[in-house]
Design a protein around this motif. Structure first.
Motif, PDB file in Angstrom:
ATOM      1  N   LYS A 115       1.025  -1.227  -0.045  1.00 41.23           N
ATOM      2  CA  LYS A 115      -0.125  -0.129   0.139  1.00 41.23           C
ATOM      3  C   LYS A 115       0.978   1.307  -0.068  1.00 41.23           C
ATOM      4  O   LYS A 115       2.274   1.103   0.388  1.00 41.23           O
ATOM      5  N   VAL A 116       0.405   2.348  -0.499  1.00 44.18           N
ATOM      6  CA  VAL A 116       1.102   3.644  -0.370  1.00 44.18           C
ATOM      7  C   VAL A 116       0.343   4.731   0.276  1.00 44.18           C
ATOM      8  O   VAL A 116      -1.012   4.730  -0.019  1.00 44.18           O
ATOM      9  N   ARG A 117       0.654   5.449   1.020  1.00 40.78           N
ATOM     10  CA  ARG A 117       0.029   6.799   1.433  1.00 40.78           C
ATOM     11  C   ARG A 117       0.744   8.046   1.588  1.00 40.78           C
ATOM     12  O   ARG A 117       2.081   7.869   1.654  1.00 40.78           O
ATOM     13  N   ALA A 118       0.273   9.163   1.420  1.00 41.13           N
ATOM     14  CA  ALA A 118       0.956  10.376   1.535  1.00 41.13           C
ATOM     15  C   ALA A 118       1.027  10.612   3.013  1.00 41.13           C
ATOM     16  O   ALA A 118       0.213  10.212   3.904  1.00 41.13           O
ATOM     17  N   LEU A 119       2.242  11.102   3.481  1.00 40.54           N
ATOM     18  CA  LEU A 119       2.792  11.325   4.705  1.00 40.54           C
ATOM     19  C   LEU A 119       2.325  12.870   5.352  1.00 40.54           C
ATOM     20  O   LEU A 119       2.552  13.581   4.606  1.00 40.54           O
ATOM     21  N   ASP A 120       1.875  12.879   6.477  1.00 44.73           N
ATOM     22  CA  ASP A 120       1.607  14.302   7.053  1.00 44.73           C
ATOM     23  C   ASP A 120       3.117  14.571   8.005  1.00 44.73           C
ATOM     24  O   ASP A 120       4.054  13.700   7.951  1.00 44.73           O
ATOM     25  N   LYS A 121       3.068  15.597   8.617  1.00 41.21           N
ATOM     26  CA  LYS A 121       4.226  16.133   9.427  1.00 41.21           C
ATOM     27  C   LYS A 121       4.935  14.978  10.241  1.00 41.21           C
ATOM     28  O   LYS A 121       5.964  14.877   9.955  1.00 41.21           O
TER      29      LYS A 121
ATOM     30  N   GLY B  71       4.007  11.901  10.341  1.00 44.54           N
ATOM     31  CA  GLY B  71       4.548  10.574   9.559  1.00 44.54           C
ATOM     32  C   GLY B  71       5.801  10.890   8.794  1.00 44.54           C
ATOM     33  O   GLY B  71       6.681   9.685   8.750  1.00 44.54           O
ATOM     34  N   ARG B  72       6.206  11.976   8.295  1.00 46.39           N
ATOM     35  CA  ARG B  72       7.445  12.240   7.945  1.00 46.39           C
ATOM     36  C   ARG B  72       8.647  12.032   8.920  1.00 46.39           C
ATOM     37  O   ARG B  72       9.631  11.410   8.562  1.00 46.39           O
ATOM     38  N   ILE B  73       8.330  12.613  10.107  1.00 48.84           N
ATOM     39  CA  ILE B  73       9.439  12.464  11.013  1.00 48.84           C
ATOM     40  C   ILE B  73       9.564  10.986  11.411  1.00 48.84           C
ATOM     41  O   ILE B  73      10.817  10.584  11.445  1.00 48.84           O
ATOM     42  N   ARG B  74       8.527  10.130  11.506  1.00 54.32           N
ATOM     43  CA  ARG B  74       8.831   8.798  11.774  1.00 54.32           C
ATOM     44  C   ARG B  74       9.400   7.955  10.571  1.00 54.32           C
ATOM     45  O   ARG B  74      10.394   7.360  10.962  1.00 54.32           O
ATOM     46  N   GLU B  75       9.118   8.421   9.355  1.00 54.46           N
ATOM     47  CA  GLU B  75       9.853   7.764   8.283  1.00 54.46           C
ATOM     48  C   GLU B  75      11.113   8.078   7.988  1.00 54.46           C
ATOM     49  O   GLU B  75      12.022   7.341   7.904  1.00 54.46           O
ATOM     50  N   LEU B  76      11.556   9.289   8.527  1.00 56.50           N
ATOM     51  CA  LEU B  76      12.983   9.812   8.144  1.00 56.50           C
ATOM     52  C   LEU B  76      13.694   9.452   9.082  1.00 56.50           C
ATOM     53  O   LEU B  76      14.847   8.818   9.097  1.00 56.50           O
ATOM     54  N   SER B  77      13.063   9.175  10.486  1.00 62.56           N
ATOM     55  CA  SER B  77      13.755   8.735  11.562  1.00 62.56           C
ATOM     56  C   SER B  77      14.226   7.000  11.230  1.00 62.56           C
ATOM     57  O   SER B  77      15.275   6.516  11.717  1.00 62.56           O
ATOM     58  N   ARG B  78      13.098   6.583  10.684  1.00 62.85           N
ATOM     59  CA  ARG B  78      13.612   4.964  10.322  1.00 62.85           C
ATOM     60  C   ARG B  78      14.684   4.979   9.161  1.00 62.85           C
ATOM     61  O   ARG B  78      15.560   4.066   9.323  1.00 62.85           O
ATOM     62  N   MET B  79      14.587   5.897   8.504  1.00 59.76           N
ATOM     63  CA  MET B  79      15.722   5.966   7.354  1.00 59.76           C
ATOM     64  C   MET B  79      17.003   6.237   7.872  1.00 59.76           C
ATOM     65  O   MET B  79      18.040   5.504   7.468  1.00 59.76           O
ATOM     66  N   ILE B  80      17.082   6.825   9.121  1.00 61.90           N
ATOM     67  CA  ILE B  80      18.323   7.379   9.729  1.00 61.90           C
ATOM     68  C   ILE B  80      18.754   6.099  10.573  1.00 61.90           C
ATOM     69  O   ILE B  80      20.177   5.897  10.528  1.00 61.90           O
ATOM     70  N   SER B  81      17.917   5.658  11.466  1.00 60.88           N
ATOM     71  CA  SER B  81      18.417   4.621  12.568  1.00 60.88           C
ATOM     72  C   SER B  81      18.025   3.320  12.299  1.00 60.88           C
ATOM     73  O   SER B  81      18.545   2.319  12.986  1.00 60.88           O
ATOM     74  N   GLY B  82      17.134   3.003  11.325  1.00 59.22           N
ATOM     75  CA  GLY B  82      16.458   1.809  11.089  1.00 59.22           C
ATOM     76  C   GLY B  82      15.360   1.640  11.805  1.00 59.22           C
ATOM     77  O   GLY B  82      14.427   2.118  12.248  1.00 59.22           O
ATOM     78  N   GLU B  83      15.063  -0.042  11.869  1.00 61.19           N
ATOM     79  CA  GLU B  83      13.673  -0.325  12.451  1.00 61.19           C
ATOM     80  C   GLU B  83      13.153   0.025  14.054  1.00 61.19           C
ATOM     81  O   GLU B  83      12.460   0.749  14.141  1.00 61.19           O
ATOM     82  N   HIS B  84      14.533   0.009  14.819  1.00 56.34           N
ATOM     83  CA  HIS B  84      14.645   0.549  16.121  1.00 56.34           C
ATOM     84  C   HIS B  84      14.932   2.138  16.154  1.00 56.34           C
ATOM     85  O   HIS B  84      16.010   2.425  16.038  1.00 56.34           O
ATOM     86  N   ILE B  85      14.018   2.894  16.183  1.00 54.03           N
ATOM     87  CA  ILE B  85      14.072   4.221  16.098  1.00 54.03           C
ATOM     88  C   ILE B  85      14.856   4.917  17.411  1.00 54.03           C
ATOM     89  O   ILE B  85      14.106   4.862  18.426  1.00 54.03           O
ATOM     90  N   SER B  86      15.677   5.653  17.494  1.00 53.57           N
ATOM     91  CA  SER B  86      16.400   6.080  18.477  1.00 53.57           C
ATOM     92  C   SER B  86      15.875   7.709  18.648  1.00 53.57           C
ATOM     93  O   SER B  86      15.692   8.424  17.821  1.00 53.57           O
TER      94      SER B  86
END
Length: 507
Positions: A471-477, A479-494
């Motif tokens: 599925k695909v969805r547009a992210l709000d603010k 949601g973007r913070i969570r997704e960018l955090s995942r991209m930075i630190s992986g599955e376990h967000i620091s």
């Protein structure tokens, strides 16, 4: 721009509907979520890729020139891919081949794949130099116009000369053929309508004897006229009907007249018909035979004076050639004076993208519609054909940005497939800066693996996979913070990753 996309039953995607805005849109998600599948679907509905989807629809706001394909452009153009036993494509509900679909779409959509280096076509590079030259010298545009006008005339004369030289080689054969046809038709000397008249006369002649014998027998009826009238009168029967009928018969009998055929020579008529029929078989009709005769006379006359024509054309060609070479030299000098500016702008973007410098050189080639200049692009003294796909894509990006920067113009959609793959954070941020600059002119779609590019996007879409379904969805603010955090630190967000994500988003 692409305003909407709808996908149904495409591999892991059951149903997706997205709306897009201007600027830069990025698609992110974990590996295997379906980002490339989604991007391929967008490309497939415009004929750039194949797809297994049952249905893909896309709405594009752009005035496409589709008149040669018999399709009218609308304010919002609907592109559709349908797959049953075979894949069919439609624009505004009118069927179109995949080849023509991609040809139409490519006027507005550009897919930056490693296989395409169309940005470096000579005409496009020259157009940038011409824009710079026009800014430096207001007269340059007039020189270009003069050149275009002269080049059209130059081409016409050149084609005429080539035609004459080709005819010259077989001139005797052509003259002999033209003379043969002139003699053949002239000897027969046909006139319009003659063939039909002779065919009618032939039919009458063929029945003349039978008609005369038949009337000799039928004439006996007139000798019984008085006897019939007497019988009718004695029987108290009104005889007027018989008199009227007999009068009609007499009139009909008098109309049967072969006097006009008395002096006709049947053998000569048949020979004449045969000659005329030969012309009809060869040329289609007597009218066409006469037209051919007139045309061959004109051709023969031209063959007789071809040497004179050739001499005149050669003199005119030399004059126009000298004029056009003079204009081409002025254009070339103006372009060379702007080459450094173009080179500096291009290398400025290449530097931002952490790439080696490129060199632009102009060499002379055969005269063409845009002059005799050819712009040669080398990257660190390496020919474009020998550099990696990653380098070629960033070089293309640098050129598109240079073109938009210099001309202050750009229009369409750029589709980038994993433009920041295998790059460092600073390299990804440099690409992001260039894309943001281009987003003033283009709508951009990109798959991103790094937070630097993703954080700069105007629109951020997350691709997720639950079980077998994507599925695909547009992210709000948030949601973007969570997704960018995942991209930075992986599955376990620091906490540090979240702080860095907010910093990237200027929150």
């Amino acid at each position: 721009m692409i305003s909407r996309i709808y996908i149904k039953n495409h591999l892991s995607f059951k149903e997706v509907e997205l709306e897009f805005g201007n600027g830069l849109s990025v698609f992110t998600g974990v590996s295997g979520a379906g980002k490339s599948i989604l991007m391929n679907a967008i490309l497939a509905v415009f004929g750039f890729k194949d797809s297994e989807a049952k249905l893909i629809e896309a709405d594009a706001i752009y005035e496409f020139d589709m008149s040669e394909f018999g399709i009218e452009s609308s304010e919002i153009n609907s592109f559709k891919l349908l797959k049953d036993k075979s894949t069919r494509y439609f624009i505004n509900n009118q069927s179109v081949s995949k080849k023509n679909l991609s040809l139409i779409a490519s006027s507005h959509l550009k897919y930056l794949s490693a296989k395409d280096i169309s940005e470096f076509e000579n005409s496009r590079l020259l157009a940038v130099l011409d824009h710079l030259a026009s800014n430096l010298d207001p007269n340059f545009t007039e020189i270009l116009k003069q050149y275009n006008d002269k080049f059209s005339k130059f081409n016409e004369i050149k084609k005429e000369l080539e035609k004459i030289k080709l005819e010259e080689k077989k001139i005797e054969e052509l003259k002999e053929f033209a003379s043969f046809e002139i003699q053949k038709i002239s000897n027969i000397n046909p006139t319009i309508g003659e063939f039909e008249e002779l065919i009618t006369a032939k039919k009458r002649l063929s029945k003349k004897d039978k008609i005369e014998v038949a009337w000799q027998k039928a004439d006996a009826v007139f000798s019984y006229e008085k006897a019939v009238l007497d019988a009718l009168n004695l029987s108290d029967i009104d005889s007027s009907f018989f008199s009227e009928a007999l009068n009609e018969l007499k009139i009909a009998r008098s109309s049967v007249n072969f006097e006009d055929l008395e002096d006709m020579d049947i053998e000569r008529v048949l020979d004449r018909i045969e000659d005329l029929n030969g012309l009809v078989k060869r040329y289609g009709s007597i009218e066409e035979a006469i037209n051919t005769l007139n045309n061959r006379k004109i051709e023969l006359e031209r063959y007789e004076r071809i040497e004179f024509e050739k001499s005149e054309l050669e003199n005119e060609f030399k004059k126009v050639n000298d004029e056009i070479l003079g204009l081409a030299s002025k254009i070339s000098d103006a372009r060379k004076s702007c080459l450094a500016k173009f080179n500096d702008t291009l290398n400025g973007y290449l530097s931002e993208l952490y790439m080696d410098s490129a060199t632009l050189d102009i060499k002379q080639k055969e005269l063409a519609a845009n002059g005799f200049d050819e712009v040669v692009v080398n990257l660190n003294s390496t020919n474009l054909k020998n550099i990696s796909s990653g380098e070629i894509n960033r070089l293309r990006l640098a050129f598109i940005a240079s073109e938009a920067n210099i001309t202050e113009f750009g229009n369409g959609v750029l589709i980038l497939d994993e433009i920041d793959a295998n790059l460092s954070g600073k390299e990804a941020m440099s690409i992001a800066k260039v894309l943001l600059e281009l987003a003033r002119f283009y709508q951009i779609f990109a798959i991103s693996h790094l937070p630097q590019l993703s954080s700069t996007a105007h629109h951020h879409f997350l691709v997720e996979k639950n079980g077998d379904e994507s599925k695909v969805r547009a992210l709000d603010k948030d949601g973007r913070i969570r997704e960018l955090s995942r991209m930075i630190s992986g599955e376990h967000i620091s906490d540090e990753a979240t702080m860095f994500a907010k910093k990237l988003l200027n929150i």
